[in-house]
Design an enzyme around this catalytic site. Structure first.
Site, mmCIF file in Angstrom:
data_model
loop_
_atom_site.group_PDB
_atom_site.id
_atom_site.type_symbol
_atom_site.label_atom_id
_atom_site.label_comp_id
_atom_site.label_asym_id
_atom_site.label_seq_id
_atom_site.Cartn_x
_atom_site.Cartn_y
_atom_site.Cartn_z
ATOM 1 N N HIS A 191 32.702 43.331 27.397
ATOM 2 C CA HIS A 191 33.237 43.761 26.099
ATOM 3 C C HIS A 191 32.906 42.752 25.005
ATOM 4 C CE1 HIS A 191 36.923 41.189 25.688
ATOM 5 N NE2 HIS A 191 36.952 41.229 26.997
ATOM 6 N N ASP A 202 35.739 35.190 25.371
ATOM 7 C CA ASP A 202 36.293 36.359 26.053
ATOM 8 C C ASP A 202 36.025 37.560 25.161
ATOM 9 O OD1 ASP A 202 37.794 38.310 27.337
ATOM 10 O OD2 ASP A 202 39.733 37.347 26.941
ATOM 11 N N GLU A 255 38.265 46.670 24.414
ATOM 12 C CA GLU A 255 38.850 46.240 25.689
ATOM 13 C C GLU A 255 40.187 45.566 25.476
ATOM 14 O OE1 GLU A 255 39.526 43.435 29.142
ATOM 15 O OE2 GLU A 255 39.437 43.071 26.990
ATOM 16 N N GLU A 256 40.292 44.781 24.397
ATOM 17 C CA GLU A 256 41.498 43.993 24.165
ATOM 18 C C GLU A 256 42.710 44.846 23.789
ATOM 19 O OE1 GLU A 256 41.790 41.095 25.009
ATOM 20 O OE2 GLU A 256 39.877 40.018 24.819
ATOM 21 N N ASP A 302 33.353 39.787 33.087
ATOM 22 C CA ASP A 302 34.418 39.317 32.192
ATOM 23 C C ASP A 302 34.665 37.838 32.458
ATOM 24 O OD1 ASP A 302 36.708 39.281 30.402
ATOM 25 O OD2 ASP A 302 36.942 41.418 30.797
ATOM 26 N N HIS A 334 42.157 33.291 24.981
ATOM 27 C CA HIS A 334 42.794 33.855 23.780
ATOM 28 C C HIS A 334 43.241 32.768 22.808
ATOM 29 C CE1 HIS A 334 43.606 38.279 25.063
ATOM 30 N NE2 HIS A 334 42.411 37.850 25.425
#
Length: 353
Positions: A68, A178, A210-211, A233, A317
């Site tokens: 992603h 990410d 995706e998030e 990922d 994150h």
């Protein structure tokens, strides 16, 4: 283009979930010469196709690699009289890392700003004991409400601003690793495949959203209908204060997911491929498969044989997510060798779970 240059360009793009167009354009340009066709699907997934060497009109197997390209970010919810911009999050963000962050507000034109909050000097006693809530923060771009009129509106997005940092020994820190590190794996894979022969058509999909719910992988898989789907990922890397059983070490190769979402025969083939090629790898037990594109791939249509390959990453994150470039390169090499070794007997066997 080298991997480092490709990632540096990709990581400076802004693309929160649902607004990934700039990232998609950078991927198309960075992959140029490595694919035969590309298209954007209605949701925004970027699908790059590298054709295999099938015979005549005989259908070629399809392998889907998904990583992603969206990132976590913010949406403006209110413009205060003093010019402060209240915001909510897009994707999962720990509010404790937000004060003092530099951001870009994507209004009529991009505006640099910072996330501000009440300084500790003027907090009351109870406030000083607690982490600052997102609701008590604001984005300051240095303009009054009147000056912001016509420039920023409720519903505009904002992203963290951070230049990638090359650390010692091929370690890299940046925002949005990410999962643009995963897109880097796809880049490396196609570079490797350009020097190999392979039967299967390879669909490299930079997925969206995706998030906020693994939406792109579901839609992309439904469209492609692959014989094999592999999500790429990130997973949690070793760091001080975190138990070993919750992490995998950095610079020791890709982490191969193993759990209910992973087809055991694909997992076994990935392990054998890594061992035969001398590529270091790790095992990442994944009893809860809902957090990556692997879930979306596995659950599409009648069900797709799926695997998960992860890059160890620290500080997930945040604006300083960290990976080792060697892990990205090893993962790309592993996937290329896995694809080049696929044959019809193996693919037929996947139907007998």
């Amino acid at each position: 283009m080298q991997l480092e240059e490709f990632l540096n360009n990709l990581l400076t793009q802004s693309g929160v979930s649902g607004y990934e167009n700039n990232v998609a354009s950078a991927v198309v340009e960075g992959f140029r010469g490595l694919y035969d066709e590309f298209r954007l699907d209605p949701l925004g997934n970027l699908i790059l196709l590298k054709k295999g060497e099938g015979r005549g009109d005989e259908p070629r197997p399809r392998v889907m690699l998904a990583a992603h390209m969206d990132e976590i970010g913010f949406v403006i919810t209110k413009v205060e009289d003093e010019g402060g911009l209240r915001f909510s999050n897009i994707g999962g963000i720990d509010p404790r890392v937000l004060p003092g962050q530099e951001v870009i507000v994507h209004g009529k034109r991009d505006l640099m700003g910072v996330i501000g909050s009440k300084p500790p000097h003027i907090q009351d006693h109870d406030e000083a004991k607690k982490a600052m809530k997102r609701e008590d923060m604001f984005i300051d771009v240095g303009l009054t409400r009147a000056e912001l009129e016509g420039l920023v509106s409720v519903g505009d997005t904002a992203t963290i601003y951070r230049e990638p940092i090359i650390l010692k020994d091929e370690f890299l820190a940046a925002k949005a690793l990410d999962d643009r590190a995963g897109v880097g794996v796809l880049f490396t894979c196609l570079e490797e495949l350009s020097r190999m022969r392979h039967l299967a058509d390879v669909y490299c999909v930079s997925t969206v959203q995706e998030e906020v719910g693994i939406r792109g992988a579901i839609v992309g898989t439904y469209s492609i209908v692959p014989d094999v789907g592999i999500a790429v990922d990130v997973c949690h890397a070793d760091m001080p204060g975190v138990p070993e059983y919750d992490t995998v070490p950095m610079d020791k190769g890709p982490a191969l997911g193993f759990g209910p979402h992973v087809h055991p025969r694909i997992y076994e083939r990935l392990v054998k491929t890594a061992e035969d090629a001398g590529i270091p790898y790790q095992v990442d037990p994944s009893p809860y498969p809902g957090g990556t594109d692997a879930w979306g791939i596995q659950m599409a249509r009648e069900g797709i044989p799926t695997a998960l390959v992860s890059i160890p990453l620290r500080y997930m994150h945040t604006s300083v997510e960290m990976v080792c470039l060697r892990d990205i390169k090893r993962s790309g090499r592993l996937l290329a060798r896995f694809i080049s070794g696929l044959d019809k007997d193996f693919l037929e066997g996947l139907k007998c779970f």
